[in-house]
Design an enzyme around this catalytic site. Structure first.
Site, mmCIF file in Angstrom:
data_model
loop_
_atom_site.group_PDB
_atom_site.id
_atom_site.type_symbol
_atom_site.label_atom_id
_atom_site.label_comp_id
_atom_site.label_asym_id
_atom_site.label_seq_id
_atom_site.Cartn_x
_atom_site.Cartn_y
_atom_site.Cartn_z
ATOM 1 N N HIS A 34 84.358 67.530 46.411
ATOM 2 C CA HIS A 34 83.285 66.572 46.154
ATOM 3 C C HIS A 34 83.789 65.187 45.786
ATOM 4 C CE1 HIS A 34 80.133 69.974 45.326
ATOM 5 N NE2 HIS A 34 80.574 69.953 46.564
ATOM 6 N N TYR B 173 80.573 70.298 57.197
ATOM 7 C CA TYR B 173 81.176 69.454 56.179
ATOM 8 C C TYR B 173 82.124 68.415 56.778
ATOM 9 C CZ TYR B 173 79.303 72.303 52.398
ATOM 10 O OH TYR B 173 78.462 72.930 51.525
ATOM 11 N N HIS C 20 86.481 74.059 52.699
ATOM 12 C CA HIS C 20 85.573 74.582 53.720
ATOM 13 C C HIS C 20 86.277 74.943 55.022
ATOM 14 C CE1 HIS C 20 82.079 73.914 51.244
ATOM 15 N NE2 HIS C 20 82.419 72.658 51.056
#
Length: 771
Positions: free
Chosen positions: A199, A254, A406
């Site tokens: 993030h 993502y 991811h």
């Protein structure tokens, strides 16, 4: 030396530039030679990454506005707000302003720049400060995205209406921005989490804190110095290192999402006068999603896929990164891709109004070559037979590095699409607790090698992380901890290096290749249970309406213990049919009409078990346990979800240290099916196949040990049909093929990158020799 490209934003768009054609805690670095080779790769990578990047953030100029636009851009605003290209975005901006007080003050601030009015401006200032004071972190996952976006709103009004702010308002403003910054996952000061994935590689630093820092820099330089300082120190070197691979590592959903955050600093720092702080190779990153976009508008699955929640038939958007890249670099193909896929949210619309290049014309995607190579640190290829609804698409992966987060443990995986998904990535990043990030399903199935069309080597005693089961697959780089910085990613002892491309190439026509070749060493993706794992892919564009393409896959697997069972996997959505050493699978849902035919050439039929696994209760089967997912069937039916329910498994019957797998997969239409005969060719140190097509024979020859050789290669294609031949694993240089009967010759050049030669001629016996 690379030329440093200075982007000029929207007022004078840059000329288009042309691109190329194209669990185990112990790291598996087993010999000093391998460690030395990786060290050299690290040194080269650090050198490459350091070249284009400025050493420190530029100082914001002593003027306002300076955030997202400057005085010259303000002068152009009246024309932009009336530009027909931007009319749809203006309507969306007005509509979101009517619904959202946050978007309303941004829209009003933009109008203020066009027609300043002090009374109206002071009201905008007061309203915005009130919004900042009321903004609180929502009690939900990723709630800091809400407070981070409010920082952007505060930054816009502070900077654009700067002359109207009182000293007291500025002080209160800065206090609120710092308060909101402290709600971010990276913390304030922004020292938490990583700068490569995660993030903190999204908006919170690269857009929100940098934007707020620029706005308040005159009164409070700390936020800019901290946020921009970290960006230039950590985020930028990492991206300039992997951008030359022209891809992104976080999957089909993502990947474009996180790449979009990368494009905010592109414009932010350009508008500060710093030009392009990134490597110009950034331009080509969105081409990964161009090539992996299917005829139905979805993308080939990769990594954690949240886009599968999109309704069936709706194209998967690419967020704004593709649009911003197209605008900055003057790339009409990327603009065409964005217009086809879409991707601007209400939060992004104001940036489209500010940054879209309205002078740029779209260029058809169909003008691109059909194959593209995505180099280090990825080692991927995507090969297509076209851009229409009949296109066959094959994705081939080596994975020179694995970035975690991811990205899945899918080194050596492949996918095939033709009139539906035929060979797929299995598993599901959807659902409640059973399918969420870190669930039993993701940890033990969808993230793991067993959910991909790759290879397993099952050591029953192998231990992965404490809470992870044994799938027989690849290890977790750095125990699945994300790399904080580029230096962490490149540190050999952390084990993010997972493979090496041995050869790549396509031809003979660069625009519409007949063959696409990718070979790689996957050994480092596994633990010490293996001594060697290599995989070779050859995709053939057969140019035939009934059998449009074939994929040849050859594997050599050497285990540390002969008793470790080896498995070759192919995942499907629908139940396959197995008959001896052959199999087929159809796609029938949503008017899909594709079929995949599989021929197993090695192991020999009497030495192999070829079977199917799956169906109710075994959809996500891992050596005795089904790691289920809880998505409701009705949601599955109306969404784009393709989780898979079946797989083909190929495994040798007898223990051996070394095993070879050789398979040929042909695509066809199940409504008018065809299947061409396939024969194994084997002589001495070489193995290959002959596909007997309707109008020609296709011959592929590879060395069993994957080593380059200058030795003569005898080849035989019986029959009168013409023959199209790919000979791989050759040393670089000039080579000649001579026909045994006619004496006809074919000369060809072998490059160091491809290590392969291609020629065409009549059937019969040929001898290939180096000149």
């Amino acid at each position: 030396m690379k030329t440093r490209v200075v982007g000029r934003g929207l007022l004078t768009p840059p000329a288009a530039r042309t691109g190329n054609a194209a669990g185990s805690a112990t790291p598996p670095y087993k010999t000093p030679a391998v460690a030395n080779a990786v060290a050299l790769l690290v040194l080269a990578a650090v050198t490459r990454a350091a070249e284009p990047a400025p050493s420190r953030p530029p100082t914001p100029p002593r003027e306002h506005p300076r955030l997202y636009l400057r005085a010259e851009h303000v002068r152009a605003l009246p024309a932009r707000l009336n530009d027909p290209v931007l009319a749809p975005a203006i309507r969306r901006l007005e509509a979101s302003a009517a619904r959202s007080a946050q978007h309303r003050v941004e829209w009003q601030a933009l109008q203020y720049l066009v027609a300043p009015d002090a009374t109206r401006g002071r009201a905008i200032v007061a309203d915005t400060l009130e919004l900042l004071k009321k903004s609180e972190l929502p009690p939900r996952q990723d709630g800091c995205r809400v407070t981070g976006r409010m920082m952007v709103t505060g930054a816009i009004v502070y900077d654009w209406l700067y002359p109207l702010l009182t000293a007291e308002q500025k002080k209160a403003w800065i206090a609120e921005l710092v308060r909101l910054a402290k709600t971010q996952e990276c913390g304030y000061p922004p020292t938490g989490q990583g700068s490569v994935t995660g993030h903190s590689s999204e908006a919170m630093i690269m857009r929100d804190m940098i934007s707020a820092g620029i706005a308040v820099y005159d009164e409070f330089p700390e936020m800019y110095d901290l946020a921009a300082g970290r960006f230039f120190r950590e985020h930028l070197p990492a991206r300039n290192w992997f951008y030359p691979g022209h891809a992104y590592h976080q999957g089909d959903s993502y990947g474009p999402h996180r790449y979009s955050w990368d494009t905010f600093p592109l414009f932010i720092f350009d508008r500060l006068g710093a030009g392009n702080v990134y490597s110009p190779e950034q331009r080509f990153v969105p081409y990964l999603w161009v090539y992996t976009t299917r005829p139905d508008g979805q993308r080939l699955r990769a990594g954690d896929t949240f886009k599968q929640s999109s309704p069936w038939g709706q194209p998967w958007n690419e967020f704004v990164g593709t649009l911003f890249t197209a605008s900055y670099y003057g790339d009409g193909v990327l603009l065409s891709q964005y217009l086809q896929q879409g991707g601007t949210s209400d939060d992004d619309t104001i940036f489209e109004v500010l940054w879209r290049n309205t002078q740029l014309a779209p260029k058809p995607v169909a003008t691109l070559p059909l194959t593209r190579y995505f180099g280090a640190p990825f080692g991927w290829m995507v090969a297509r037979t076209g851009w229409g609804e009949d296109a066959v698409i094959a994705e081939l992966k080596i994975n020179e590095y694995n970035f975690n987060n991811h990205q899945h443990l899918d080194a050596g995986a492949f996918q095939i699409y033709y009139r539906g998904s035929l060979a797929i990535d299995s598993g599901l990043y959807q659902g409640g607790s059973a399918g969420a990030y870190g669930s039993e399903h993701t940890k033990n199935y969808s993230w793991r090698t067993i959910a991909h069309n790759s290879l397993l080597v099952y050591d029953p005693a192998e231990k992965f992380r404490e809470e992870y089961g044994n799938d027989g697959g690849q290890r977790f780089p750095n125990r699945r901890s994300e790399a904080r910085t580029l230096a962490d990613l490149l540190a050999p002892e952390k084990g993010y290096h997972t493979g090496k491309v041995l050869a790549h190439g396509f031809g003979p026509d660069a625009q519409a290749p007949s063959y696409t070749l990718l070979q790689g060493d996957l050994t480092d993706a596994y633990s010490k249970k293996v001594r060697a794992v290599t995989r070779s892919f050859v995709f053939l564009n057969l140019r035939n309406a009934q059998v449009p393409a074939a994929l040849v896959v050859f594997d050599r697997v050497v285990s540390a213990n002969p008793a470790f069972r080896k498995f070759w996997l192919l995942h499907t959505l629908e139940e396959p049919r197995v008959q001896g050493a052959t199999a087929s699978v159809d796609r029938t849902e949503h008017d899909s009409r594709g079929r995949l035919n599989v021929d197993v050439l090695l192991p020999a039929a009497d030495a192999a078990e070829f079977s199917k696994i799956g169906g109710p209760g075994k959809e996500y089967w891992v050596f005795g346990k089904n790691y289920t997912n809880d998505v409701a069937p009705e949601r599955m039916a109306r969404s784009s979800i393709e989780s898979g329910a079946w797989r083909l498994e190929l495994t040798p019957k007898r223990p051996a240290e070394e095993d070879l797998f050789f398979t040929v997969m042909q695509t066809t239409n199940r409504n008018s099916p065809a299947r061409w005969p396939v024969t194994r060719l084997e002589a001495n140190d070489r193995v290959g196949c002959l596909i007997d097509g309707a109008d020609a024979q296709w011959l592929v020859s590879l060395r069993k040990d994957n080593q380059r050789s200058g030795e003569r290669v005898p080849l035989r294609a019986a029959g009168a049909k013409s023959c199209r031949v790919l000979v791989a694993d050759l040393v670089a240089g000039k080579w000649q093929a001579r026909h045994e009967v006619t004496g006809a010759t074919r000369d060809f050049e072998v490059t160091a990158e491809a290590g392969a030669g291609w020629f065409e001629g009549p059937g019969g016996t040929w001898t290939v020799a180096k000149l």
